[in-house]
Scaffold this motif. Structure first.
Motif, mmCIF file in Angstrom:
data_model
loop_
_atom_site.group_PDB
_atom_site.id
_atom_site.type_symbol
_atom_site.label_atom_id
_atom_site.label_comp_id
_atom_site.label_asym_id
_atom_site.label_seq_id
_atom_site.Cartn_x
_atom_site.Cartn_y
_atom_site.Cartn_z
ATOM 1 N N ALA A 57 0.819 -1.212 0.000
ATOM 2 C CA ALA A 57 0.000 0.000 0.000
ATOM 3 C C ALA A 57 0.854 1.263 0.000
ATOM 4 N N LEU A 58 2.008 1.209 0.648
ATOM 5 C CA LEU A 58 2.879 2.378 0.782
ATOM 6 C C LEU A 58 3.988 2.409 -0.257
ATOM 7 N N ASN A 59 4.116 1.341 -1.042
ATOM 8 C CA ASN A 59 5.246 1.187 -1.961
ATOM 9 C C ASN A 59 6.568 1.275 -1.193
ATOM 10 N N SER A 60 6.581 0.644 -0.022
ATOM 11 C CA SER A 60 7.790 0.595 0.793
ATOM 12 C C SER A 60 8.498 -0.736 0.554
ATOM 13 N N SER A 61 9.703 -0.860 1.088
ATOM 14 C CA SER A 61 10.408 -2.128 1.013
ATOM 15 C C SER A 61 9.801 -3.118 2.012
ATOM 16 N N PHE A 62 10.140 -4.386 1.821
ATOM 17 C CA PHE A 62 9.491 -5.459 2.578
ATOM 18 C C PHE A 62 10.479 -6.586 2.828
ATOM 19 N N TYR A 63 10.338 -7.215 3.997
ATOM 20 C CA TYR A 63 11.166 -8.388 4.309
ATOM 21 C C TYR A 63 10.393 -9.306 5.246
ATOM 22 N N SER A 64 10.574 -10.622 5.057
ATOM 23 C CA SER A 64 10.005 -11.572 6.016
ATOM 24 C C SER A 64 10.754 -12.893 5.972
ATOM 25 N N LEU A 65 11.033 -13.418 7.163
ATOM 26 C CA LEU A 65 11.408 -14.824 7.314
ATOM 27 C C LEU A 65 10.150 -15.553 7.747
ATOM 28 N N GLN A 66 9.817 -16.650 7.044
ATOM 29 C CA GLN A 66 8.555 -17.345 7.274
ATOM 30 C C GLN A 66 8.797 -18.790 7.670
ATOM 31 N N GLY A 67 8.293 -19.175 8.808
ATOM 32 C CA GLY A 67 8.354 -20.569 9.222
ATOM 33 C C GLY A 67 7.299 -21.378 8.496
ATOM 34 N N VAL A 68 7.692 -22.492 7.887
ATOM 35 C CA VAL A 68 6.749 -23.318 7.124
ATOM 36 C C VAL A 68 6.828 -24.790 7.514
ATOM 37 N N ILE A 69 7.342 -25.069 8.713
ATOM 38 C CA ILE A 69 7.356 -26.446 9.195
ATOM 39 C C ILE A 69 5.921 -26.866 9.508
ATOM 40 N N SER A 70 5.634 -28.143 9.423
ATOM 41 C CA SER A 70 4.267 -28.612 9.664
ATOM 42 C C SER A 70 3.831 -28.388 11.111
ATOM 43 N N SER A 71 4.777 -28.277 12.029
ATOM 44 C CA SER A 71 4.449 -27.998 13.428
ATOM 45 C C SER A 71 5.682 -27.403 14.114
ATOM 46 N N SER A 72 5.455 -26.816 15.287
ATOM 47 C CA SER A 72 6.545 -26.288 16.118
ATOM 48 C C SER A 72 7.370 -25.222 15.421
ATOM 49 N N ASN A 73 6.702 -24.331 14.687
ATOM 50 C CA ASN A 73 7.425 -23.245 14.024
ATOM 51 C C ASN A 73 8.035 -22.252 15.014
ATOM 52 N N SER A 74 7.555 -22.260 16.248
ATOM 53 C CA SER A 74 8.111 -21.346 17.242
ATOM 54 C C SER A 74 9.601 -21.590 17.476
ATOM 55 N N ALA A 75 10.081 -22.778 17.133
ATOM 56 C CA ALA A 75 11.505 -23.067 17.270
ATOM 57 C C ALA A 75 12.347 -22.203 16.333
ATOM 58 N N LEU A 76 11.731 -21.615 15.308
ATOM 59 C CA LEU A 76 12.456 -20.775 14.351
ATOM 60 C C LEU A 76 12.525 -19.324 14.793
ATOM 61 N N HIS A 77 12.036 -19.040 15.973
ATOM 62 C CA HIS A 77 12.051 -17.667 16.502
ATOM 63 C C HIS A 77 13.462 -17.282 16.922
ATOM 64 N N ILE A 78 13.977 -16.180 16.361
ATOM 65 C CA ILE A 78 15.253 -15.598 16.776
ATOM 66 C C ILE A 78 14.954 -14.228 17.363
ATOM 67 N N SER A 79 15.497 -13.926 18.502
ATOM 68 C CA SER A 79 15.264 -12.640 19.161
ATOM 69 C C SER A 79 15.515 -11.470 18.214
ATOM 70 N N SER A 80 14.690 -10.439 18.338
ATOM 71 C CA SER A 80 14.842 -9.250 17.507
ATOM 72 C C SER A 80 16.192 -8.569 17.709
ATOM 73 N N ASN A 81 16.787 -8.743 18.883
ATOM 74 C CA ASN A 81 18.094 -8.140 19.161
ATOM 75 C C ASN A 81 19.240 -8.928 18.534
#
Length: 233
Positions: A57-81
């Motif tokens: 909508a803003l014509n801004s840049s974009f980035y995403s890391l997406q977890g796509v495991i069938s379960s337990s995607n929370s294991a792919l969480h890396i701290s923002s820091n």
């Protein structure tokens, strides 16, 4: 709960790109800022879709890391820091503003608004409140105040971190199964999703119009992007 992986190299050593997680990015020439979701896909669903919607909508840049495991995607969480995947650095190296999208696990229906960019944060808070959404001060562990937080690693060292509660995020999805993690997959969103995202878009557009200089705002803010109601990602 402690993260499974200390940084991106650690995550990449134990998971397969394209099978366990995806990386998506768009660097828009001339864009003043970026919408990012480093815990996207099924890690903190649907933050990828929110970041993509607002970036488009803003014509801004974009980035995403997406977890796509069938379960337990929370294991792919890396701290923002600690998040250091090289692609996000490429997206943020020319960004003057950043909105970093996240999700919490509580059932409340609220947004915890943090980060060091108090000007943009205040504008987003006011727009969300005006649209009927609750905005809460964040607890210290998710306040986004650390200069190393990915939200703050742009040209100005100032960004906004939006932590959306699980209860709020569930109101955005027509599908109760959040195992539709990919940005390429169909995402059926509610009117609440559009109302929320449009409020954030309007706040960014008024705070960072295309003609803004480093010294302050333009007197003629750029209008927000198209309504895009019914858009399917």
């Amino acid at each position: 709960m402690a993260d499974t992986y200390a940084n991106y190299a650690d995550l990449a050593a134990h998971n397969t790109l394209g099978q366990d997680y995806l990386l998506s990015s768009r660097i828009v020439a001339g864009a003043r800022g970026a919408n990012i979701a480093i815990h996207g896909g099924a890690i903190e669903y649907p933050t990828t879709q929110l970041a993509d919607y607002c970036a488009t909508a803003l014509n801004s840049s974009f980035y995403s890391l997406q977890g796509v495991i069938s379960s337990s995607n929370s294991a792919l969480h890396i701290s923002s820091n600690c998040f250091d995947e090289p692609g996000v650095s490429q997206v943020l190296r020319t960004a003057e503003w950043t909105v970093s999208w996240h999700g919490t696990s509580d059932s409340a229906v609220t947004t915890y608004l943090g980060g060091l960019d108090t000007e943009l944060g205040t504008a987003i808070k006011e727009r969300l409140a005006g649209a009927g959404f609750d905005v809460s001060p964040p607890p210290p562990e998710i306040d986004g105040k650390n200069p190393l937080n990915i939200a703050n690693r742009n040209l100005r060292g100032l960004g906004v971190q939006l932590e959306l509660s699980r209860g709020l995020r569930e109101s955005f999805c027509l599908d109760t199964d959040s195992a539709q993690p990919s940005i390429a997959g169909a995402f059926r969103c509610t009117d609440v999703f559009h109302t929320y995202a449009s409020a954030v878009v309007a706040a960014i557009a008024e705070t960072w119009p295309r003609s803004r200089t480093a010294g302050g705002r333009s007197s003629e803010p750029e209008p927000a992007g198209p309504g895009m109601t019914g858009r399917v990602l």
